[in-house]
Design a protein around this motif. Structure first.
Motif, PDB file in Angstrom:
ATOM      1  N   VAL A   4      15.982  69.621 -31.005  1.00 30.10           N
ATOM      2  CA  VAL A   4      15.201  70.094 -31.888  1.00 30.10           C
ATOM      3  C   VAL A   4      14.732  69.087 -33.044  1.00 30.10           C
ATOM      4  N   ARG A   6      14.346  65.852 -32.250  1.00 34.87           N
ATOM      5  CA  ARG A   6      13.545  64.981 -31.402  1.00 34.87           C
ATOM      6  C   ARG A   6      12.091  65.535 -31.330  1.00 34.87           C
ATOM      7  N   ALA A   7      12.204  66.669 -30.859  1.00 32.92           N
ATOM      8  CA  ALA A   7      10.883  67.551 -30.988  1.00 32.92           C
ATOM      9  C   ALA A   7      10.105  67.353 -32.288  1.00 32.92           C
ATOM     10  N   LEU A  10       8.403  64.214 -32.587  1.00 33.54           N
ATOM     11  CA  LEU A  10       7.275  63.918 -31.897  1.00 33.54           C
ATOM     12  C   LEU A  10       5.873  64.813 -32.147  1.00 33.54           C
TER      13      LEU A  10
ATOM     14  N   LEU B  93      -1.673  66.562 -30.031  1.00 35.27           N
ATOM     15  CA  LEU B  93      -0.644  65.726 -28.936  1.00 35.27           C
ATOM     16  C   LEU B  93      -1.427  65.812 -27.282  1.00 35.27           C
ATOM     17  N   ASP B 100       6.856  67.334 -23.443  1.00 30.49           N
ATOM     18  CA  ASP B 100       7.978  66.584 -23.971  1.00 30.49           C
ATOM     19  C   ASP B 100       8.815  67.285 -24.947  1.00 30.49           C
ATOM     20  N   ILE B 101       8.178  67.912 -25.767  1.00 33.29           N
ATOM     21  CA  ILE B 101       8.659  68.853 -27.133  1.00 33.29           C
ATOM     22  C   ILE B 101       9.453  69.751 -26.332  1.00 33.29           C
ATOM     23  N   HIS B 104      12.763  68.176 -24.778  1.00 31.31           N
ATOM     24  CA  HIS B 104      13.475  68.047 -25.961  1.00 31.31           C
ATOM     25  C   HIS B 104      14.507  69.103 -26.181  1.00 31.31           C
ATOM     26  N   MET B 105      13.833  70.116 -26.420  1.00 29.23           N
ATOM     27  CA  MET B 105      14.441  71.444 -26.939  1.00 29.23           C
ATOM     28  C   MET B 105      15.216  71.967 -25.902  1.00 29.23           C
TER      29      MET B 105
END
Lengths: 241, 306
Positions: A4, A6-7, A10, B93, B100-101, B104-105
């Motif tokens: 979470v 890292r998201a 980003l 983005l 990618d988001i 990641h989640m």
């Protein structure tokens, strides 16, 4: 939770939040350099630290918190991504805790930049005009303590701003609350109840009475932590239309 | 133990004075492509939001893959990909960064992102910022996100919105083939009946918050067998004649209509009888019911669809 975060990190890429983070440190840097070069500064490091911290605590900290929390929330409100995020197997409390951690982290970074700005402005002005160089040794530790306390005392203010920004799909509302709070804080400075006003709590770190500063630190820090936890709980349980 | 991937029991939700969803018992079997049909405002999106745990029902229970969405939300939503209403992305983005988001989640590797980009035909535009994407590209990116991690259940709300004809064709193919290609069950909502006719094998009809019908499309068609339209002269007299054997026959402006199923021999017999009685039969047409005609019939003609 690492995923979470890292998201969240980003999402900041190429966002306005990065610019907003630089505004306060750059403004304080320019302002203090100009004051020092004008020759109207007492010319000592302690004054440099106190004056920059006061500008930060009174105006720039609440406005930066307002801007950053509103941007963090609008990143989801704007395009309508809440439905996508909250329909994943990630626990809802983790999603909102990610926002809280990110808001606190960004404010910590800006606080660190303000710290850098205090000393950078003193050294740069002294380099431009050696006659205006500040006297004495730089208060490295005192400045770190003061700004650190201001940061902790601002938790309640950050919690209020983030709560309003996350709850309401509006940019204008949290910004209005932030501007209103900041200006009311100026009027409430001398009030005995001002110690409870979230937007004034960081300023109280400059109070001459130690017990006032101590109370503001506890109230702002602990109160903010409790309110942030309640916000996470509330947002995790509400409907998302 | 049944094989329902989606199972709701008595699910209700009211907004103010509007009963958006009323005692919904929805069952979607494993491996189905279930069309979730209804006009705008029927309660489809509210239902989908409740299925995904975004809105709490005021009554009833919801189970996805056998797990209660509220008691075991994480387990229920594991292996569920969704696309709710308009595709929502981070416009600053790139398409790849948006995925990618999600990776990641969900703790998925980057190669998963590349796989779904290929699948929806967006690999070439992956490094462009989403704010420059067309609506169709955004829709594809939304589908790509829904496909991350090979979901066992896909819940898609109006997935062809904004797509051009070739995009619609590709999306339909993808949805239709999802059970075979990905082993996924699909619930796809739409107010476009033709859309569902071409993609789904199951259907759930919703109107004013209530479920009117759910089963296979074949079962729905069986329940609505269509009829035989006969063009001829003197329809009133012809109607009186055929009503002796087909009491539910109806008069048309230029002929008569006989509801039901008719074999070739039966059609020939009816034709012969009418011709021998002196009617000038110009046309016999076997009418197959469409989803639209069935839907309008079931809603009493009030379920206007676009």
């Amino acid at each position: 939770m690492i995923g979470v975060m890292r998201a969240e990190a980003l999402k900041l890429r190429r966002s306005l939040a990065i610019i907003v983070m630089g505004v306060a440190p750059v403004m304080t840097f320019i302002l203090t350099v100009l004051i020092q070069l004008s020759g109207e500064s007492p010319g000592i490091w302690a004054f440099q630290m106190m004056s920059t911290s006061a500008i930060w605590a009174y105006f720039l900290l609440p406005m930066t918190a307002t801007g950053l929390t509103a941007l963090l929330a609008q990143m989801e409100h704007g395009p309508g991504t809440w439905s996508q995020i909250l329909a994943t197997p990630v626990a809802k409390w983790q999603v909102f805790t990610g926002k809280v951690v990110m808001a606190l982290a960004l404010m910590a970074i800006v606080t660190a930049l303000i710290y850098v700005s205090i000393f950078a402005s003193g050294f740069v002005a002294g380099w431009i005009n050696p006659a205006e160089a500040l006297e004495g040794s730089p208060p490295w530790w005192d400045a770190a303590k003061l700004l650190g306390k201001m940061y902790l005392a601002s938790f309640l203010l950050i919690a209020v701003q983030l709560g309003v920004a996350l709850r309401f799909n509006s940019f204008a509302l949290p910004v209005s609350v932030g501007i209103g709070g900041t200006f009311v804080a100026v009027a409430a400075t001398s009030s005995k109840y001002g110690i409870f006003f979230p937007w004034l709590l960081p300023v109280n770190m400059l109070a001459s009475e130690p017990e006032r500063a101590e109370f503001a630190l506890m109230f702002g820090g602990a109160g903010g932590a409790v309110l942030l936890a309640l916000i996470v709980l509330y947002l995790s349980r509400r409907d998302w239309h | 133990m049944n094989d329902w991937v989606i199972e709701t029991e008595g699910v209700s939700r009211r907004f103010g004075s509007v009963q958006a969803v009323d005692s919904l018992d929805l069952h979607v079997p494993k491996g189905a492509v279930a069309g979730f049909l209804g006009p705008n405002g029927a309660g489809k999106t509210t239902t989908i939001r409740m299925l995904l745990g975004l809105i709490r029902p005021q009554g009833g229970s919801i189970r996805l893959g056998g797990h209660d969405i509220h008691r075991a939300r994480r387990r229920a939503l594991t292996g569920v990909g969704s696309l709710v209403e308009t595709p929502a992305h981070y416009p600053h983005l790139t398409g790849a960064e948006n995925l990618d988001i999600a990776c990641h989640m969900a703790g998925l590797p980057r190669r998963e992102r590349d796989r779904v980009l290929d699948l929806v035909g967006l690999a070439g535009a992956a490094k462009r910022r989403v704010k420059g994407y067309s609506l169709g590209m955004r829709q594809r990116l939304g589908l790509a996100r829904a496909l991350l991690g090979n979901p066992k259940l896909l819940i898609l709300d109006e997935p062809t919105n904004g797509l051009d004809p070739s995009g619609i064709h590709e999306m339909r193919t993808l949805i239709r083939e999802a059970p075979e290609r990905f082993g996924a069950t699909v619930l796809v909502s739409s107010h476009l009946l033709g859309e569902i006719e071409q993609t789904a094998n199951h259907v759930a009809l919703m109107h004013r918050g209530k479920l009117l019908f759910q089963d296979t499309i074949a079962a729905l068609m069986d329940a609505h067998p269509g009829g035989l339209t006969i063009r001829l002269d003197r329809p009133a007299e012809a109607l009186a004649r055929v009503q002796a054997t087909h009491a539910d026959a109806a008069e048309l402006e230029d002929g008569i209509r006989l509801p039901g199923r008719f074999t070739a021999a039966e059609r020939a017999a009816i034709n012969r009888d009418l011709v021998e009685a002196g009617f000038a039969v110009s046309d016999l047409t076997l009418v197959k019911p469409s989803l639209e005609s069935i839907f309008l019939e079931r809603t009493g003609g009030t379920g206007d669809l676009q």
